[in-house]
Design a protein around this motif. Structure first.
Motif, PDB file in Angstrom:
ATOM      1  N   GLN A  38       0.821  -1.180  -0.006  1.00  0.00           N
ATOM      2  CA  GLN A  38      -0.098   0.017  -0.130  1.00  0.00           C
ATOM      3  C   GLN A  38       0.808   1.156  -0.015  1.00  0.00           C
ATOM      4  O   GLN A  38       0.678   2.342  -0.606  1.00  0.00           O
ATOM      5  CB  GLN A  38      -1.055   0.111   1.144  1.00  0.00           C
ATOM      6  N   LYS A  39       1.969   1.146   0.830  1.00  0.00           N
ATOM      7  CA  LYS A  39       2.913   2.488   0.898  1.00  0.00           C
ATOM      8  C   LYS A  39       3.536   2.481  -0.637  1.00  0.00           C
ATOM      9  O   LYS A  39       3.704   3.763  -1.017  1.00  0.00           O
ATOM     10  CB  LYS A  39       3.858   2.254   1.835  1.00  0.00           C
ATOM     11  N   ALA A  40       4.137   1.269  -0.971  1.00  0.00           N
ATOM     12  CA  ALA A  40       4.556   1.600  -2.438  1.00  0.00           C
ATOM     13  C   ALA A  40       3.508   2.109  -3.496  1.00  0.00           C
ATOM     14  O   ALA A  40       3.903   3.121  -4.404  1.00  0.00           O
ATOM     15  CB  ALA A  40       5.058   0.149  -2.835  1.00  0.00           C
ATOM     16  N   GLU A  41       2.464   1.732  -3.550  1.00  0.00           N
ATOM     17  CA  GLU A  41       1.336   2.143  -4.306  1.00  0.00           C
ATOM     18  C   GLU A  41       1.114   3.713  -4.235  1.00  0.00           C
ATOM     19  O   GLU A  41       0.945   4.363  -5.201  1.00  0.00           O
ATOM     20  CB  GLU A  41       0.092   1.323  -4.146  1.00  0.00           C
ATOM     21  N   ALA A  42       1.054   4.181  -3.072  1.00  0.00           N
ATOM     22  CA  ALA A  42       1.095   5.709  -2.872  1.00  0.00           C
ATOM     23  C   ALA A  42       2.094   6.406  -3.259  1.00  0.00           C
ATOM     24  O   ALA A  42       1.862   7.556  -3.979  1.00  0.00           O
ATOM     25  CB  ALA A  42       0.661   5.766  -1.432  1.00  0.00           C
ATOM     26  N   ILE A  43       3.278   6.021  -3.318  1.00  0.00           N
ATOM     27  CA  ILE A  43       4.406   6.462  -3.632  1.00  0.00           C
ATOM     28  C   ILE A  43       4.328   6.657  -5.144  1.00  0.00           C
ATOM     29  O   ILE A  43       4.664   7.333  -5.883  1.00  0.00           O
ATOM     30  CB  ILE A  43       5.846   6.055  -3.037  1.00  0.00           C
ATOM     31  N   ASN A  44       4.159   5.194  -5.800  1.00  0.00           N
ATOM     32  CA  ASN A  44       4.032   5.096  -7.268  1.00  0.00           C
ATOM     33  C   ASN A  44       3.134   6.239  -7.967  1.00  0.00           C
ATOM     34  O   ASN A  44       3.152   6.672  -8.972  1.00  0.00           O
ATOM     35  CB  ASN A  44       3.905   3.838  -7.580  1.00  0.00           C
ATOM     36  N   THR A  45       2.029   6.331  -7.327  1.00  0.00           N
ATOM     37  CA  THR A  45       0.983   7.399  -7.809  1.00  0.00           C
ATOM     38  C   THR A  45       1.491   8.854  -7.690  1.00  0.00           C
ATOM     39  O   THR A  45       1.145   9.622  -8.875  1.00  0.00           O
ATOM     40  CB  THR A  45      -0.259   7.377  -6.496  1.00  0.00           C
ATOM     41  N   LEU A  46       2.468   9.169  -6.840  1.00  0.00           N
ATOM     42  CA  LEU A  46       2.946  10.481  -6.818  1.00  0.00           C
ATOM     43  C   LEU A  46       4.080  10.661  -8.225  1.00  0.00           C
ATOM     44  O   LEU A  46       4.067  11.512  -8.689  1.00  0.00           O
ATOM     45  CB  LEU A  46       3.739  10.788  -5.559  1.00  0.00           C
ATOM     46  N   PHE A  47       4.701   9.270  -8.192  1.00  0.00           N
ATOM     47  CA  PHE A  47       5.714   9.562  -9.294  1.00  0.00           C
ATOM     48  C   PHE A  47       4.823   9.608 -10.666  1.00  0.00           C
ATOM     49  O   PHE A  47       5.248  10.202 -11.581  1.00  0.00           O
ATOM     50  CB  PHE A  47       6.204   8.295  -9.482  1.00  0.00           C
ATOM     51  N   GLU A  48       3.792   9.021 -10.880  1.00  0.00           N
ATOM     52  CA  GLU A  48       2.985   9.105 -11.993  1.00  0.00           C
ATOM     53  C   GLU A  48       2.645  10.449 -12.334  1.00  0.00           C
ATOM     54  O   GLU A  48       2.534  11.036 -13.240  1.00  0.00           O
ATOM     55  CB  GLU A  48       1.749   8.097 -11.893  1.00  0.00           C
ATOM     56  N   GLU A  49       2.105  11.209 -11.198  1.00  0.00           N
ATOM     57  CA  GLU A  49       1.598  12.556 -11.396  1.00  0.00           C
ATOM     58  C   GLU A  49       2.947  13.304 -11.606  1.00  0.00           C
ATOM     59  O   GLU A  49       2.627  14.361 -12.444  1.00  0.00           O
ATOM     60  CB  GLU A  49       0.938  12.997  -9.855  1.00  0.00           C
ATOM     61  N   ALA A  50       4.255  13.088 -11.285  1.00  0.00           N
ATOM     62  CA  ALA A  50       5.395  13.781 -11.617  1.00  0.00           C
ATOM     63  C   ALA A  50       5.461  13.754 -12.937  1.00  0.00           C
ATOM     64  O   ALA A  50       5.855  14.657 -13.682  1.00  0.00           O
ATOM     65  CB  ALA A  50       6.441  13.421 -10.626  1.00  0.00           C
ATOM     66  N   ASN A  51       5.347  12.339 -13.669  1.00  0.00           N
ATOM     67  CA  ASN A  51       5.764  12.263 -14.851  1.00  0.00           C
ATOM     68  C   ASN A  51       4.780  13.254 -16.002  1.00  0.00           C
ATOM     69  O   ASN A  51       4.986  13.212 -16.967  1.00  0.00           O
ATOM     70  CB  ASN A  51       5.762  10.906 -15.394  1.00  0.00           C
ATOM     71  N   HIS A  52       3.352  13.495 -15.310  1.00  0.00           N
ATOM     72  CA  HIS A  52       2.158  13.885 -15.949  1.00  0.00           C
ATOM     73  C   HIS A  52       1.995  15.329 -15.807  1.00  0.00           C
ATOM     74  O   HIS A  52       0.907  15.845 -16.022  1.00  0.00           O
ATOM     75  CB  HIS A  52       0.987  13.243 -16.293  1.00  0.00           C
ATOM     76  N   ARG A  53       2.876  16.010 -15.075  1.00  0.00           N
ATOM     77  CA  ARG A  53       2.430  17.279 -14.438  1.00  0.00           C
ATOM     78  C   ARG A  53       2.547  18.399 -15.593  1.00  0.00           C
ATOM     79  O   ARG A  53       3.342  18.103 -16.529  1.00  0.00           O
ATOM     80  CB  ARG A  53       3.505  17.749 -13.296  1.00  0.00           C
ATOM     81  N   PRO A  54       1.784  19.438 -15.525  1.00  0.00           N
ATOM     82  CA  PRO A  54       1.885  20.323 -16.612  1.00  0.00           C
ATOM     83  C   PRO A  54       3.248  21.251 -16.980  1.00  0.00           C
ATOM     84  O   PRO A  54       4.028  21.543 -15.686  1.00  0.00           O
ATOM     85  CB  PRO A  54       0.873  21.373 -16.273  1.00  0.00           C
ATOM     86  N   GLN A  55       4.115  21.250 -17.883  1.00  0.00           N
ATOM     87  CA  GLN A  55       5.101  21.753 -17.987  1.00  0.00           C
ATOM     88  C   GLN A  55       4.854  22.983 -19.195  1.00  0.00           C
ATOM     89  O   GLN A  55       4.056  23.007 -19.993  1.00  0.00           O
ATOM     90  CB  GLN A  55       6.213  20.908 -18.575  1.00  0.00           C
ATOM     91  N   LYS A  56       5.772  23.809 -19.274  1.00  0.00           N
ATOM     92  CA  LYS A  56       5.896  24.905 -20.159  1.00  0.00           C
ATOM     93  C   LYS A  56       6.988  24.947 -21.061  1.00  0.00           C
ATOM     94  O   LYS A  56       8.130  24.679 -20.630  1.00  0.00           O
ATOM     95  CB  LYS A  56       6.043  26.390 -19.308  1.00  0.00           C
ATOM     96  N   SER A  57       6.847  25.078 -22.323  1.00  0.00           N
ATOM     97  CA  SER A  57       7.984  24.949 -22.908  1.00  0.00           C
ATOM     98  C   SER A  57       8.664  26.476 -23.329  1.00  0.00           C
ATOM     99  O   SER A  57       8.124  27.504 -23.446  1.00  0.00           O
ATOM    100  CB  SER A  57       7.513  24.612 -24.602  1.00  0.00           C
ATOM    101  N   ALA A  58       9.780  26.396 -22.889  1.00  0.00           N
ATOM    102  CA  ALA A  58      10.772  27.769 -23.246  1.00  0.00           C
ATOM    103  C   ALA A  58      10.629  28.149 -24.600  1.00  0.00           C
ATOM    104  O   ALA A  58      10.698  29.320 -24.782  1.00  0.00           O
ATOM    105  CB  ALA A  58      12.328  27.573 -22.570  1.00  0.00           C
ATOM    106  N   THR A  59      10.802  27.418 -25.513  1.00  0.00           N
ATOM    107  CA  THR A  59      10.727  27.739 -26.930  1.00  0.00           C
ATOM    108  C   THR A  59       9.134  28.190 -27.177  1.00  0.00           C
ATOM    109  O   THR A  59       9.208  29.408 -28.011  1.00  0.00           O
ATOM    110  CB  THR A  59      11.062  26.509 -27.908  1.00  0.00           C
ATOM    111  N   VAL A  60       8.280  27.901 -27.007  1.00  0.00           N
ATOM    112  CA  VAL A  60       7.033  28.252 -27.029  1.00  0.00           C
ATOM    113  C   VAL A  60       6.877  29.575 -26.452  1.00  0.00           C
ATOM    114  O   VAL A  60       6.436  30.703 -27.153  1.00  0.00           O
ATOM    115  CB  VAL A  60       5.741  27.471 -26.433  1.00  0.00           C
ATOM    116  N   ALA A  61       7.299  30.018 -25.367  1.00  0.00           N
ATOM    117  CA  ALA A  61       7.408  31.269 -24.647  1.00  0.00           C
ATOM    118  C   ALA A  61       8.199  32.111 -25.466  1.00  0.00           C
ATOM    119  O   ALA A  61       7.590  33.443 -25.633  1.00  0.00           O
ATOM    120  CB  ALA A  61       7.994  30.827 -23.125  1.00  0.00           C
ATOM    121  N   LYS A  62       9.377  31.866 -25.835  1.00  0.00           N
ATOM    122  CA  LYS A  62       9.895  32.845 -26.786  1.00  0.00           C
ATOM    123  C   LYS A  62       9.413  33.058 -28.039  1.00  0.00           C
ATOM    124  O   LYS A  62       9.203  34.358 -28.410  1.00  0.00           O
ATOM    125  CB  LYS A  62      11.391  32.265 -27.103  1.00  0.00           C
TER     126      LYS A  62
END
Length: 284
Positions: free
Chosen positions: A168-192
């Protein structure tokens, strides 16, 4: 003959007095360390090492010097003292424990790769399963600080695999890693690109409305001044305004838009790493 005996007696008394002074220095150092008087404790430990640099207790004194420096956040001195203590430590389990403390100190000082090296040594060399698992857990921490989600996940999953009923502990941590891999990012190229088309648009794209509006107003004003002076046939002033003022701020606006995107991503990474560290502290 009597003179020789007297000389030998004096030498023995001096050696005994030195040994007594050094033992007293070690005891006093421990006492001061317990009182959190770290500067004074360091002085006494160094006094002991001066008299007995090769004594069996020398590694303990060096290690405590490192801990004292660490308590005062003197990271460089702490790390050097701990390294010296480890070199003089022969007992394998004790050496592994001190390597872990050294790694923790390196992490606190931002030396993540060096900390990982010490933790890898514990994982490979320690006969203690408890210490190997602790090294695995701690390997995840510098990886998190470096936003290396994949390696952090591997280290922490290996740690949880060795704990009964930890699914259960491992699943909770893995859920956070999944969220980290799919978190919103901004493109520096697009911004420029956006700020190239419309000054300030790149900053607005990353949520920095204040600087975006400031860039739009400033560049619009400088552009208007350049055009207005050209219309008035003040070509020298127009050239100066266009080349040295407008172009400078226009290019600066593009650069700052890219940096704003990078800062947005870094803040997002740091926030997610902090959430995972809090979750790990709760699970550990």
């Amino acid at each position: 003959m009597n003179r020789v005996a007297v000389l030998i007696t004096i030498i023995l008394l001096f050696c005994a007095a030195s040994a007594s002074a050094s033992d007293y220095a070690l005891d006093l150092g421990d006492y001061l360390f317990a009182l959190q008087s770290y500067d004074e404790a360091i002085t006494e430990y160094k006094r002991f090492l001066f008299f007995h640099p090769d004594a069996p207790q020398a590694s303990d004194a060096l290690y405590k010097i490192g801990l004292a420096y660490r308590s005062e956040q003197l990271w460089t001195e702490a790390i050097e003292a701990m390294k010296a203590a480890i070199q003089q430590t022969e007992e394998v389990t004790l050496k592994a424990e001190r390597r872990i403390d050294l790694a923790v100190t390196m992490i606190a000082n931002g030396q993540y790769n060096l900390a990982l090296l010490e933790l890898f040594k514990v994982s490979a060399q320690s006969p203690s399963d408890r210490l190997r698992r602790r090294a695995l857990f701690l390997q995840g921490v510098p990886y998190l600080y470096m936003f290396n989600w994949q390696n952090a996940r591997q280290a922490l999953n290996a740690y949880f695999d060795g704990i009964p009923a930890s699914q259960q502990k491992a699943e909770a941590i893995n859920t956070l890693f999944e969220e980290a891999n799919h978190r919103p990012q901004k493109s520096a190229t697009v911004a420029k690109i956006l700020s190239t088309l419309l000054p300030g648009a790149g900053q607005t794209y990353v949520g920095d409305w204040k600087n975006g509006l400031n860039a739009l107003v400033l560049n619009s004003l400088l552009g208007f001044v350049s055009v207005d002076t050209a219309i008035d046939k003040r070509y020298q002033d127009a050239a100066f305004s266009a080349l040295f003022l407008f172009l400078r701020y226009y290019l600066g606006n593009r650069y700052r838009a890219g940096e704003a995107a990078k800062q947005f991503n870094e803040r997002s990474d740091r926030q997610h790493a902090a959430e995972m560290l809090r979750a790990l502290n709760a699970q550990n």
